[in-house]
Design a protein around this motif. Sequence first.
Motif, short mmCIF file in Angstrom:
data_model
loop_
_atom_site.label_atom_id
_atom_site.label_comp_id
_atom_site.label_asym_id
_atom_site.label_seq_id
_atom_site.Cartn_x
_atom_site.Cartn_y
_atom_site.Cartn_z
N SER B 24 0.84 -1.19 0.00
CA SER B 24 0.00 0.00 0.00
C SER B 24 0.87 1.24 0.00
CB SER B 24 -0.89 0.02 1.24
OG SER B 24 -1.80 -1.03 1.23
N THR B 26 0.53 5.70 0.23
CA THR B 26 -0.37 6.81 0.58
C THR B 26 -0.02 8.08 -0.17
OG1 THR B 26 1.03 7.37 2.45
CG2 THR B 26 -0.82 5.87 2.87
N GLU B 72 -4.28 2.96 -4.15
CA GLU B 72 -3.26 2.83 -3.12
C GLU B 72 -2.85 1.39 -2.82
OE1 GLU B 72 -6.27 4.09 -2.84
OE2 GLU B 72 -7.33 3.31 -1.09
#
Lengths: 113, 113
Positions: B24, B26, B72
């Motif tokens: 992931s 951000t 993401e």
Amino acid sequence: EDKVVQSPLSLVVHEGDTVTLNCSYEVTNFRSLLWYKQEKKAPTFLFMLTSSGIEKKSGRLSSILDKKELFSILNITATQTGDSAVYLCAVRESGGSNYKLTFGKGTLLTVNP
Amino acid sequence: EADIYQTPRYLVIGTGKKITLECSQTMGHDKMYWYQQDPGMELHLIHYSYGVNSTEKGDLSSESTVSRIRTEHFPLTLESARPSHTSQYLCASSPGLPSYEQYFGPGTRLTVT
């Protein structure tokens, strides 16, 4: 065949020495060359070079690209033990929406106190 | 500072198990990548994605699959792990133009017994 060749594959120096790492490449449509430092985990970005003869500098590290001879060098002056790492060279080719990088095998630098 | 995360960091699993490696970021990057790296060897691109619902195989053939349902998140799945899958898997992302720098996650070291 290898598109990105780094030399030497490993190097052991003493603190305070200056080292030069080499990266030669052979790609059809060169766009940029990137240097990364990889310690135990993830590679971290050092420099991106796109133009010949323009030195990029960050502290004790510097790098330059020669697009005619198809190589780049990474210099580290006054080496410290914290410089011990694998230094990776990667090349990006142009064309379309190509964002992929091709990596060399890396140079393992060991700096002894 | 790059914000890209990988879990688990280390995984030891038996042959035949299904596994998913999570990645992931951000930073809102459109471009994401999965690399496989064996000790002392170069990073090999196994999958990449230039946006949601867009995935491509990389330069190194891999039995793994990926998905990109959200910007993401870029998970990698092995349906049936084998000892030959033992390696380090690195996830990366990049913003694309004007910067082609790739930001790497800390990696997942996978061992299949």
